[in-house]
Design a protein around this motif. Structure first.
Motif, mmCIF file in Angstrom:
data_model
loop_
_atom_site.group_PDB
_atom_site.id
_atom_site.type_symbol
_atom_site.label_atom_id
_atom_site.label_comp_id
_atom_site.label_asym_id
_atom_site.label_seq_id
_atom_site.Cartn_x
_atom_site.Cartn_y
_atom_site.Cartn_z
ATOM 1 N N ILE A 147 0.916 -0.744 -0.097
ATOM 2 C CA ILE A 147 -0.069 -0.066 -0.346
ATOM 3 C C ILE A 147 1.012 1.293 -0.017
ATOM 4 N N LEU A 148 0.743 2.102 -1.368
ATOM 5 C CA LEU A 148 1.552 3.659 -1.040
ATOM 6 C C LEU A 148 0.808 4.547 -0.093
ATOM 7 N N VAL A 149 1.394 5.064 0.685
ATOM 8 C CA VAL A 149 0.692 6.580 1.420
ATOM 9 C C VAL A 149 1.905 7.436 0.866
ATOM 10 N N GLY A 150 1.140 8.189 0.002
ATOM 11 C CA GLY A 150 2.002 9.776 -0.375
ATOM 12 C C GLY A 150 1.540 11.031 -0.213
ATOM 13 N N HIS A 151 2.501 11.868 0.397
ATOM 14 C CA HIS A 151 2.377 13.329 0.385
ATOM 15 C C HIS A 151 2.701 14.617 -0.108
ATOM 16 N N SER A 152 1.839 14.660 -1.155
ATOM 17 C CA SER A 152 2.481 15.949 -2.093
ATOM 18 C C SER A 152 3.164 15.603 -3.056
ATOM 19 N N MET A 153 3.891 15.775 -3.094
ATOM 20 C CA MET A 153 5.153 15.103 -4.175
ATOM 21 C C MET A 153 5.267 13.798 -3.286
ATOM 22 N N GLY A 154 5.333 13.256 -2.976
ATOM 23 C CA GLY A 154 4.943 11.703 -2.364
ATOM 24 C C GLY A 154 4.330 11.154 -2.978
ATOM 25 N N GLY A 155 2.592 11.912 -2.758
ATOM 26 C CA GLY A 155 1.662 11.044 -3.778
ATOM 27 C C GLY A 155 1.346 12.112 -5.374
ATOM 28 N N GLN A 156 2.588 12.172 -6.126
ATOM 29 C CA GLN A 156 2.503 11.968 -7.282
ATOM 30 C C GLN A 156 3.860 11.339 -7.502
ATOM 31 N N THR A 157 4.217 10.776 -6.754
ATOM 32 C CA THR A 157 5.762 9.409 -6.872
ATOM 33 C C THR A 157 4.333 8.674 -6.926
ATOM 34 N N ALA A 158 3.498 8.179 -5.718
ATOM 35 C CA ALA A 158 3.617 7.134 -5.185
ATOM 36 C C ALA A 158 1.830 7.385 -6.824
ATOM 37 N N LEU A 159 1.412 7.981 -7.220
ATOM 38 C CA LEU A 159 1.057 8.449 -8.346
ATOM 39 C C LEU A 159 1.356 7.232 -9.765
ATOM 40 N N SER A 160 2.558 7.588 -10.017
ATOM 41 C CA SER A 160 3.856 7.396 -11.019
ATOM 42 C C SER A 160 3.808 6.055 -11.097
ATOM 43 N N TYR A 161 4.337 5.104 -9.681
ATOM 44 C CA TYR A 161 4.117 3.952 -9.610
ATOM 45 C C TYR A 161 2.433 3.851 -9.871
ATOM 46 N N ALA A 162 1.986 4.142 -9.449
ATOM 47 C CA ALA A 162 0.727 2.674 -10.294
ATOM 48 C C ALA A 162 0.219 3.368 -11.304
ATOM 49 N N ILE A 163 0.898 4.263 -12.065
ATOM 50 C CA ILE A 163 0.249 3.997 -13.989
ATOM 51 C C ILE A 163 1.519 3.008 -14.516
ATOM 52 N N ARG A 164 2.564 3.426 -13.441
ATOM 53 C CA ARG A 164 3.970 2.187 -14.316
ATOM 54 C C ARG A 164 3.520 1.022 -13.957
ATOM 55 N N TYR A 165 3.650 0.762 -12.433
ATOM 56 C CA TYR A 165 3.688 -1.229 -12.012
ATOM 57 C C TYR A 165 2.131 -1.597 -11.491
ATOM 58 N N PRO A 166 1.098 -1.665 -12.632
ATOM 59 C CA PRO A 166 -0.310 -0.954 -11.772
ATOM 60 C C PRO A 166 -0.244 -2.610 -11.218
ATOM 61 N N ASP A 167 0.439 -3.776 -11.334
ATOM 62 C CA ASP A 167 0.532 -4.480 -10.912
ATOM 63 C C ASP A 167 1.284 -4.939 -9.033
ATOM 64 N N ASP A 168 2.349 -3.989 -9.107
ATOM 65 C CA ASP A 168 2.863 -4.306 -7.811
ATOM 66 C C ASP A 168 2.801 -3.434 -6.602
ATOM 67 N N LEU A 169 1.341 -3.006 -6.802
ATOM 68 C CA LEU A 169 0.970 -2.372 -5.484
ATOM 69 C C LEU A 169 -0.975 -2.875 -5.175
ATOM 70 N N SER A 170 -1.800 -2.709 -3.948
ATOM 71 C CA SER A 170 -2.749 -3.235 -3.633
ATOM 72 C C SER A 170 -3.518 -1.948 -3.319
#
Length: 344
Positions: A147-170
């Motif tokens: 589970i990714l929890v991102g704040h501000s810049m960390g939120g945009q980082t988490a979004l990038s992760y979710a888009i590029r690695y869709p099978d690697d988070l819950s």
């Protein structure tokens, strides 16, 4: 308004009146000397990890290391906490032990350029590169669908992760996230032209009080003054130049959020978007103005399995400003996932 004046005002935004403690006469403090511990003073075990794969993909000649802490390693589900611009994993001070006590395996990372991690000038500091670093860390410590929890810049980082690695988070928890606000090419150029290492290095102590206290918080309290002290004292350290450079490059990366905005429909995991209704940083107060809810609503409308929660009387750094309300919302969302629901 001239760009230098505008950025200067951004740093000085919301200066408070009255007496405030001065830390400028105190000795320098290195990033490595930051106190990583719970509010009760319990130290967090710090570990380091070499980003070999990320460095190879980016063509870096030196492999940078990032710092992270891990609590409750026996937990069945893993949460990775990702901090925002100009901050570090300690900004999750009111979450790490709380979520570990709820049975979660908790990992919080210092992204490249921040906190106790290396700060290489050759790292691109895009949100996609940040996401690669988090993904490599998750693979290294054997996390299956965190589970990714991102704040501000960390939120945009988490979004990038979710888009590029869709099978690697819950699941995603986006906390006052960057990445939803649209910036034109002229506005992107404005950020690149205006934001400089000298601007960061030359910020006076009263400006730091204003930018940290008033721009990020609605419920400031004395126990948060370590934020000011660490920022004032670390500016005297030799490592601060590389940190300032990382901030400048990151701002440019944040402004170029077209990839994230255009790809929100590809996110398939349950997502919580939680923000402070009195956010003074989103939307950008100089370029756009308006209400944070309008920006957050864009993300909610474009991420299919999302819910939106605004916290009344809370500012941009909502997880520190209103920790009790924030933790309640996030834990309720996560409990909903465990019961097979949507997280609502």
């Amino acid at each position: 308004m001239k760009t230098s004046n505008a950025l200067g005002l951004l740093l000085l935004a919301g200066l408070s009146t009255g007496c405030a403690t001065s830390y400028s006469s105190r000795p320098p403090l290195s990033f490595q000397d930051f106190d990583y511990s719970s509010p009760e003073g319990k130290p967090w075990p710090l570990q380091r990890f070499a980003l070999s794969n990320t460095a190879a993909a980016l063509g870096m000649t030196r492999v940078p290391e990032i710092a992270y802490v891990e609590l409750n390693p026996e937990g069945q589900r893993t949460i990775i906490f990702i901090h925002g611009l100009g901050s570090y994993l300690k900004f999750w001070r009111y979450q790490l032990d709380t979520f570990a006590a709820q049975g979660y395996r908790v990992i919080a990372v210092d992204l490249p350029g921040y906190g106790k991690s290396d700060k290489p000038a050759s790292f691109p500091y895009t949100m996609e590169a940040m996401a690669d670093a988090v993904h490599e860390l998750a693979s290294k410590v054997c996390i299956d669908k965190p589970i990714l929890v991102g704040h501000s810049m960390g939120g945009q980082t988490a979004l990038s992760y979710a888009i590029r690695y869709p099978d690697d988070l819950s699941a995603l928890v986006l906390t006052s996230p960057a990445g939803f606000e649209k910036f034109s090419r002229k506005e992107q150029a404005w950020f690149k032209r205006s934001f400089s290492t000298q601007l960061i290095k030359s910020a006076p102590e009263y400006g730091i009080w204003g930018s940290v206290r008033q721009s990020n918080f609605e419920r400031w309290r004395p126990e948060l003054e370590w934020l000011i002290e660490e920022r004032v004292r670390v500016a005297k350290s030799p490592e601060f130049d590389s940190y300032a450079y990382a901030n400048v490059r990151t701002v440019d990366g944040l402004a170029h959020d077209d990839f994230v905005r255009d790809s929100l429909g590809n996110i398939t995991v349950n997502t919580l978007i939680v923000y402070g209704e009195d956010d003074r940083l989103i939307p950008n107060p100089f370029l756009h103005g308006g209400e944070a809810r309008d920006v957050m609503m864009y993300g909610h409308e474009h991420i299919r399995r999302s819910q939106l929660v605004g916290l009344e009387g809370c500012g941009h750094t909502v997880q520190m400003d209103c920790p009790q309300e924030y933790n309640e919302q996030v834990l309720a969302f996560l409990k909903g996932l465990e019961s097979g629901g949507s997280g609502k």
